[in-house]
Design a protein around this motif. Sequence first.
Motif, PDB file in Angstrom:
ATOM      1  N   LEU A 109      -3.353   2.845   3.090  1.00 42.79           N
ATOM      2  CA  LEU A 109      -3.208   3.671   1.933  1.00 42.79           C
ATOM      3  C   LEU A 109      -1.570   3.834   2.219  1.00 42.79           C
ATOM      4  CD1 LEU A 109      -3.773   5.365  -0.568  1.00 42.79           C
ATOM      5  CD2 LEU A 109      -4.406   6.917   0.931  1.00 42.79           C
ATOM      6  N   ALA A 110      -1.141   4.156   3.166  1.00 45.36           N
ATOM      7  CA  ALA A 110       0.436   4.670   3.587  1.00 45.36           C
ATOM      8  C   ALA A 110       1.075   3.516   3.156  1.00 45.36           C
ATOM      9  CB  ALA A 110       0.552   5.183   4.716  1.00 45.36           C
ATOM     10  N   MET A 111       0.879   2.245   3.542  1.00 43.46           N
ATOM     11  CA  MET A 111       1.507   0.939   3.305  1.00 43.46           C
ATOM     12  C   MET A 111       1.643   0.670   1.574  1.00 43.46           C
ATOM     13  SD  MET A 111       0.959  -2.873   4.326  1.00 43.46           S
ATOM     14  CE  MET A 111      -0.676  -3.031   3.664  1.00 43.46           C
ATOM     15  N   GLY A 112       0.285   0.767   1.097  1.00 45.72           N
ATOM     16  CA  GLY A 112       0.368   0.516  -0.179  1.00 45.72           C
ATOM     17  C   GLY A 112       1.376   1.597  -1.257  1.00 45.72           C
ATOM     18  N   LYS A 113       1.239   2.822  -0.930  1.00 36.59           N
ATOM     19  CA  LYS A 113       2.176   3.813  -1.317  1.00 36.59           C
ATOM     20  C   LYS A 113       3.581   3.533  -1.132  1.00 36.59           C
ATOM     21  CE  LYS A 113      -0.785   7.713  -1.336  1.00 36.59           C
ATOM     22  NZ  LYS A 113      -1.136   9.185  -0.517  1.00 36.59           N
ATOM     23  N   LYS A 114       4.026   2.985   0.084  1.00 36.15           N
ATOM     24  CA  LYS A 114       5.334   2.782   0.278  1.00 36.15           C
ATOM     25  C   LYS A 114       5.774   1.553  -0.272  1.00 36.15           C
ATOM     26  CE  LYS A 114       8.333   1.280   3.982  1.00 36.15           C
ATOM     27  NZ  LYS A 114       8.206   1.017   5.590  1.00 36.15           N
ATOM     28  N   ASN A 115       4.866   0.710  -0.609  1.00 33.69           N
ATOM     29  CA  ASN A 115       5.470  -0.658  -1.083  1.00 33.69           C
ATOM     30  C   ASN A 115       5.093  -0.651  -2.653  1.00 33.69           C
ATOM     31  OD1 ASN A 115       6.463  -2.306   1.316  1.00 33.69           O
ATOM     32  ND2 ASN A 115       4.479  -1.840   1.968  1.00 33.69           N
ATOM     33  N   GLY A 116       4.612   0.374  -3.258  1.00 29.39           N
ATOM     34  CA  GLY A 116       4.216   0.398  -4.763  1.00 29.39           C
ATOM     35  C   GLY A 116       3.084  -0.345  -5.009  1.00 29.39           C
ATOM     36  N   TRP A 117       2.024  -0.911  -4.078  1.00 31.78           N
ATOM     37  CA  TRP A 117       1.040  -1.647  -4.239  1.00 31.78           C
ATOM     38  C   TRP A 117      -0.292  -0.939  -4.908  1.00 31.78           C
ATOM     39  CZ3 TRP A 117       1.434  -4.509   0.904  1.00 31.78           C
ATOM     40  CH2 TRP A 117       2.509  -5.456   1.073  1.00 31.78           C
ATOM     41  N   LEU A 118      -0.402   0.282  -5.193  1.00 29.18           N
ATOM     42  CA  LEU A 118      -1.456   0.835  -5.490  1.00 29.18           C
ATOM     43  C   LEU A 118      -1.686   0.687  -7.128  1.00 29.18           C
ATOM     44  CD1 LEU A 118      -1.471   4.486  -3.704  1.00 29.18           C
ATOM     45  CD2 LEU A 118      -2.260   2.362  -3.113  1.00 29.18           C
ATOM     46  N   VAL A 119      -2.860   0.320  -7.390  1.00 29.59           N
ATOM     47  CA  VAL A 119      -3.260   0.152  -8.967  1.00 29.59           C
ATOM     48  C   VAL A 119      -4.512   0.519  -9.231  1.00 29.59           C
ATOM     49  CG1 VAL A 119      -2.063  -2.432  -8.866  1.00 29.59           C
ATOM     50  CG2 VAL A 119      -4.454  -2.157  -8.322  1.00 29.59           C
ATOM     51  N   GLU A 120      -4.631   0.919 -10.725  1.00 25.10           N
ATOM     52  CA  GLU A 120      -5.726   1.555 -11.102  1.00 25.10           C
ATOM     53  C   GLU A 120      -6.714   0.668 -11.611  1.00 25.10           C
ATOM     54  OE1 GLU A 120      -4.961   4.340 -14.254  1.00 25.10           O
ATOM     55  OE2 GLU A 120      -3.269   5.447 -13.039  1.00 25.10           O
ATOM     56  N   ASN A 121      -6.614  -0.545 -12.005  1.00 25.72           N
ATOM     57  CA  ASN A 121      -7.408  -1.688 -12.484  1.00 25.72           C
ATOM     58  C   ASN A 121      -7.329  -2.653 -11.257  1.00 25.72           C
ATOM     59  OD1 ASN A 121      -7.908  -0.311 -14.827  1.00 25.72           O
ATOM     60  ND2 ASN A 121      -5.919  -0.992 -15.439  1.00 25.72           N
ATOM     61  N   PRO A 122      -8.191  -2.696 -10.392  1.00 24.15           N
ATOM     62  CA  PRO A 122      -8.301  -3.701  -9.388  1.00 24.15           C
ATOM     63  C   PRO A 122      -8.662  -5.241  -9.808  1.00 24.15           C
ATOM     64  CG  PRO A 122     -10.218  -2.362  -9.107  1.00 24.15           C
ATOM     65  CD  PRO A 122      -9.081  -1.864 -10.232  1.00 24.15           C
ATOM     66  N   GLU A 123      -8.074  -6.092  -9.127  1.00 25.08           N
ATOM     67  CA  GLU A 123      -8.470  -7.432  -9.640  1.00 25.08           C
ATOM     68  C   GLU A 123      -8.861  -8.057  -8.378  1.00 25.08           C
ATOM     69  OE1 GLU A 123      -4.831  -9.569 -10.863  1.00 25.08           O
ATOM     70  OE2 GLU A 123      -4.521  -8.163 -12.518  1.00 25.08           O
ATOM     71  N   PRO A 124      -9.711  -9.156  -8.348  1.00 24.49           N
ATOM     72  CA  PRO A 124     -10.234 -10.040  -7.497  1.00 24.49           C
ATOM     73  C   PRO A 124      -9.121 -10.130  -6.253  1.00 24.49           C
ATOM     74  CG  PRO A 124     -11.119 -11.104  -9.178  1.00 24.49           C
ATOM     75  CD  PRO A 124     -10.314 -10.005  -9.648  1.00 24.49           C
ATOM     76  N   GLY A 125      -9.378  -9.870  -4.876  1.00 18.90           N
ATOM     77  CA  GLY A 125      -8.522  -9.899  -4.001  1.00 18.90           C
ATOM     78  C   GLY A 125      -7.533  -8.797  -3.582  1.00 18.90           C
TER      79      GLY A 125
END
Length: 135
Positions: A109-125
């Motif tokens: 989660l921390a990595m996702g926040k740091k890199n701007g990778w969090l999304v509200e609509n997930p896709e496969p993968g």
Amino acid sequence: MSTNAPTRARPLVLSIQSMDDLRARFVSTLLASCSASLGQGEDPPGSNTGPQIERYLRGWRDRYGKQYLAGARWCGLFAEYHVRAAYDAIDAICPISNAYWLAASSQWLAMGKKNGWLVENPEPGDIGVLVREGS
């Protein structure tokens, strides 16, 4: 609100690639790898240990040359193992290289926040992270 109420997990998702042929190959390979692990678990249950868990610990230890404590959280190691294996299988550069610290979901989660990778609509993968209130 009662303080004895069970905490609810709130899913957050990391999206680490744009949808293209590479992502399609990554998703297919990742799902095959993870599907082969269905039914694996801790032995004894709740111990964070066992022969199947050792595979992820060994992979992490071999890759980073660091000892991981048996019995510690391993959910992030599972995800890191399979993500890396999928990228290796399709001969692509893994965006989480040298990520020896991704042992727990909170670190993902921390990595996702740091890199701007969090999304509200997930896709496969995409990689889901469950966050419990208060953690």
